[in-house]
Design an enzyme around this catalytic site. Structure first.
Site, PDB file in Angstrom:
ATOM      1  N   GLY A   5       0.839  -1.207   0.000  1.00 52.08           N
ATOM      2  CA  GLY A   5       0.000   0.000   0.000  1.00 52.08           C
ATOM      3  C   GLY A   5       0.864   1.243   0.000  1.00 52.08           C
ATOM      4  O   GLY A   5       0.504   2.268   0.584  1.00 52.08           O
ATOM      5  N   SER A   8       0.085   5.202  -1.982  1.00 54.23           N
ATOM      6  CA  SER A   8      -0.847   6.258  -1.571  1.00 54.23           C
ATOM      7  C   SER A   8      -0.858   6.381  -0.049  1.00 54.23           C
ATOM      8  O   SER A   8      -0.388   5.487   0.662  1.00 54.23           O
ATOM      9  CB  SER A   8      -2.261   5.891  -2.079  1.00 54.23           C
ATOM     10  OG  SER A   8      -3.226   6.793  -1.622  1.00 54.23           O
ATOM     11  N   GLY A   9      -1.355   7.492   0.439  1.00 61.24           N
ATOM     12  CA  GLY A   9      -1.725   7.657   1.840  1.00 61.24           C
ATOM     13  C   GLY A   9      -0.662   7.308   2.868  1.00 61.24           C
ATOM     14  O   GLY A   9       0.498   7.750   2.776  1.00 61.24           O
ATOM     15  N   TYR A 161     -15.145  -4.626   6.321  1.00 60.71           N
ATOM     16  CA  TYR A 161     -13.938  -3.882   6.712  1.00 60.71           C
ATOM     17  C   TYR A 161     -13.576  -4.198   8.166  1.00 60.71           C
ATOM     18  O   TYR A 161     -12.412  -4.470   8.486  1.00 60.71           O
ATOM     19  CB  TYR A 161     -14.166  -2.376   6.513  1.00 60.71           C
ATOM     20  CG  TYR A 161     -12.929  -1.565   6.801  1.00 60.71           C
ATOM     21  CD1 TYR A 161     -11.814  -1.644   5.971  1.00 60.71           C
ATOM     22  CD2 TYR A 161     -12.858  -0.748   7.925  1.00 60.71           C
ATOM     23  CE1 TYR A 161     -10.662  -0.923   6.243  1.00 60.71           C
ATOM     24  CE2 TYR A 161     -11.715  -0.011   8.201  1.00 60.71           C
ATOM     25  CZ  TYR A 161     -10.619  -0.109   7.360  1.00 60.71           C
ATOM     26  OH  TYR A 161      -9.476   0.600   7.643  1.00 60.71           O
TER      27      TYR A 161
HETATM   28  N1  LIG Z   1      -7.514   6.413   6.285  1.00 66.72           N
HETATM   29  C1  LIG Z   1      -7.985   6.054   7.459  1.00 66.72           C
HETATM   30  O1  LIG Z   1      -8.720   6.805   8.139  1.00 66.72           O
HETATM   31  C2  LIG Z   1      -7.603   4.711   8.032  1.00 66.72           C
HETATM   32  C3  LIG Z   1      -7.987   4.416   9.350  1.00 66.72           C
HETATM   33  C4  LIG Z   1      -7.635   3.180   9.886  1.00 66.72           C
HETATM   34  C5  LIG Z   1      -6.911   2.275   9.133  1.00 66.72           C
HETATM   35  N2  LIG Z   1      -6.569   2.581   7.845  1.00 66.72           N
HETATM   36  C6  LIG Z   1      -5.820   1.577   7.075  1.00 66.72           C
HETATM   37  O2  LIG Z   1      -4.646   2.179   6.575  1.00 66.72           O
HETATM   38  C7  LIG Z   1      -4.171   1.421   5.465  1.00 66.72           C
HETATM   39  C8  LIG Z   1      -3.737   2.372   4.367  1.00 66.72           C
HETATM   40  O3  LIG Z   1      -4.855   3.103   3.923  1.00 66.72           O
HETATM   41  P1  LIG Z   1      -4.787   4.651   3.549  1.00 66.72           P
HETATM   42  O4  LIG Z   1      -5.626   5.378   4.529  1.00 66.72           O
HETATM   43  O5  LIG Z   1      -3.403   5.072   3.346  1.00 66.72           O
HETATM   44  O6  LIG Z   1      -5.610   4.631   2.174  1.00 66.72           O
HETATM   45  P2  LIG Z   1      -5.153   4.881   0.658  1.00 66.72           P
HETATM   46  O7  LIG Z   1      -4.569   6.232   0.514  1.00 66.72           O
HETATM   47  O8  LIG Z   1      -6.350   4.550  -0.158  1.00 66.72           O
HETATM   48  O9  LIG Z   1      -4.010   3.801   0.415  1.00 66.72           O
HETATM   49  C9  LIG Z   1      -4.333   2.441   0.314  1.00 66.72           C
HETATM   50  C10 LIG Z   1      -3.167   1.677  -0.258  1.00 66.72           C
HETATM   51  O10 LIG Z   1      -3.551   0.301  -0.340  1.00 66.72           O
HETATM   52  C11 LIG Z   1      -3.387  -0.129  -1.693  1.00 66.72           C
HETATM   53  N3  LIG Z   1      -4.435  -1.067  -2.101  1.00 66.72           N
HETATM   54  C12 LIG Z   1      -5.775  -0.885  -2.084  1.00 66.72           C
HETATM   55  N4  LIG Z   1      -6.386  -1.927  -2.654  1.00 66.72           N
HETATM   56  C13 LIG Z   1      -5.410  -2.778  -3.052  1.00 66.72           C
HETATM   57  C14 LIG Z   1      -5.414  -4.025  -3.722  1.00 66.72           C
HETATM   58  N5  LIG Z   1      -6.545  -4.600  -4.151  1.00 66.72           N
HETATM   59  N6  LIG Z   1      -4.225  -4.620  -3.944  1.00 66.72           N
HETATM   60  C15 LIG Z   1      -3.069  -4.054  -3.564  1.00 66.72           C
HETATM   61  N7  LIG Z   1      -3.002  -2.870  -2.950  1.00 66.72           N
HETATM   62  C16 LIG Z   1      -4.162  -2.242  -2.690  1.00 66.72           C
HETATM   63  C17 LIG Z   1      -3.513   1.111  -2.541  1.00 66.72           C
HETATM   64  O11 LIG Z   1      -2.897   0.864  -3.789  1.00 66.72           O
HETATM   65  P3  LIG Z   1      -3.251   1.762  -5.113  1.00 66.72           P
HETATM   66  O12 LIG Z   1      -3.203   3.195  -4.655  1.00 66.72           O
HETATM   67  O13 LIG Z   1      -2.102   1.424  -6.010  1.00 66.72           O
HETATM   68  O14 LIG Z   1      -4.562   1.348  -5.602  1.00 66.72           O
HETATM   69  C18 LIG Z   1      -2.818   2.131  -1.671  1.00 66.72           C
HETATM   70  O15 LIG Z   1      -1.425   2.078  -1.859  1.00 66.72           O
HETATM   71  C19 LIG Z   1      -5.308   0.480   5.089  1.00 66.72           C
HETATM   72  O16 LIG Z   1      -5.009  -0.818   5.551  1.00 66.72           O
HETATM   73  C20 LIG Z   1      -6.505   1.035   5.841  1.00 66.72           C
HETATM   74  O17 LIG Z   1      -7.430   0.029   6.166  1.00 66.72           O
HETATM   75  C21 LIG Z   1      -6.892   3.778   7.281  1.00 66.72           C
END
Ligand SMILES: NC(=O)c1ccc[n+]([C@@H]2O[C@H](COP(=O)([O-])OP(=O)(O)OC[C@H]3O[C@@H](n4cnc5c(N)ncnc54)[C@H](OP(=O)(O)O)[C@@H]3O)[C@@H](O)[C@H]2O)c1
Length: 272
Positions: A5, A8-9, A161
């Site tokens: 991951g 992004s993010g 989720y």
């Molecule tokens: N944002 C929040 O508030 C929050 C809160 C709690 C936990 N989290 C967790 O934090 C982690 C990172 O999320 P984020 O907030 O940084 O969101 P994000 O910006 O959407 O980043 C998600 C990352 O996961 C990758 N990903 C998504 N679907 C995928 C797939 N099918 N196969 C391989 N890679 C995949 C994306 O790849 P691409 O960009 O290349 O598609 C991206 O690099 C996640 O596990 C999420 O559950 C987030």
């Protein structure tokens, strides 16, 4: 350090911070354009072009291919950050036959971890264990995970989720039981509510992002990931953290019996 991951993010912010500190970072992403942009960002931060691999975790064969490529290209992996994850309205089972959210957020990382186990073991030193750091969430609290059938269809995207984030903590608990003795320390964390690419398809999450002060930046969200990946004080097998401090999880996410059962059923689900 392998970061999933990373396109992004939180994963990208973590990879940038690690590269800036001089660490050799390996990026995994799904979207080729975002992954190429991430490579540029990490190169700017660390001065070296990071290795990068593409895989869609919704396709286990792509995880297997990425695992094989990383294994071929790197003799040691001192940190694996299992961070890839999503919230999706897709309810159709994957081609592998599993709930799509649970497959991407849990089974894909679970399989990759096993594929890289030899490389983690090769990096482990008595004074410097290898580390597995998994990004979980407060959403574990409403998870409806069946530890004997993790890939079973979930009824809504938020239940799916929650189930996947419960699985992240249970995997950490069982990895700690199995692998601490091998010199591999598994931890996990809640990054807080983060203004990233996450949840863009969810109207409620999109509205919540507008609330002042509720959400933090990806850099702030990545702070605990970077700490768990690098700090000697963060070597707490099975630990769950937020803001660099221990964080409570529900009993269903920490129960050792559920953790053992999930491990066995996940091995069967990924055919490992
Ligand atoms: N944002 C929040 O508030 C929050 C809160 C709690 C936990 N989290 C967790 O934090 C982690 C990172 O999320 P984020 O907030 O940084 O969101 P994000 O910006 O959407 O980043 C998600 C990352 O996961 C990758 N990903 C998504 N679907 C995928 C797939 N099918 N196969 C391989 N890679 C995949 C994306 O790849 P691409 O960009 O290349 O598609 C991206 O690099 C996640 O596990 C999420 O559950 C987030």
């Amino acid at each position: 350090m392998v970061v999933t991951g990373a396109s992004s993010g939180i994963g990208l912010a973590g990879a940038v911070a690690l590269a800036r500190a001089g660490d050799d970072v390996v990026l995994l992403g799904r979207d080729p354009r975002r992954l190429a942009d991430a490579v540029s960002r990490v190169r700017e931060a660390g001065g070296r072009t990071p290795a990068s691999y593409r895989a869609d975790f919704a396709v286990l064969d792509e995880v297997r291919a990425a695992g094989a490529a990383i294994t071929a290209g790197h003799e040691r992996v001192d940190v694996l950050a299992n961070n890839a994850g999503l919230l999706t309205s897709v309810r159709r089972p994957t081609a592998d036959g599993h709930d799509p959210t649970v497959q991407v957020n849990h089974l894909g990382g679970f399989l990759l971890t096993h594929l890289l186990l030899d490389r983690l073991r090769a990096a482990a030193r008595p004074a410097a264990p290898a580390r597995i750091v998994t990004t979980s969430s407060l959403a574990e609290a409403w998870g409806t995970l069946d530890p004997d059938r993790p890939g079973r269809r979930q009824f809504s995207r938020w239940l799916a989720y929650g189930a996947s984030k419960q699985a992240n903590i249970l995997m950490t608990v069982e990895a700690a039981r199995r692998w601490t003795g091998l010199g591999i320390v598994a931890t996990c964390f809640f990054p807080g509510l983060v203004r990233s690419g996450f949840g863009r398809q969810s109207p409620s999450f999109t509205v919540a992002r507008l609330a002042p002060g509720l959400f933090r930046s990806s850099e702030q969200g990545a702070d605990t990931l970077v700490w768990l990946a690098t700090d000697p004080a963060a070597l707490v097998p099975g630990g769950y953290f937020a803001g660099r401090t221990p964080f409570p999880a529900t009993g269903r996410s920490t129960d050792p019996d559920r953790a053992r059962r999930l491990w066995q059923s996940s091995l069967a689900a990924v055919g490992h």
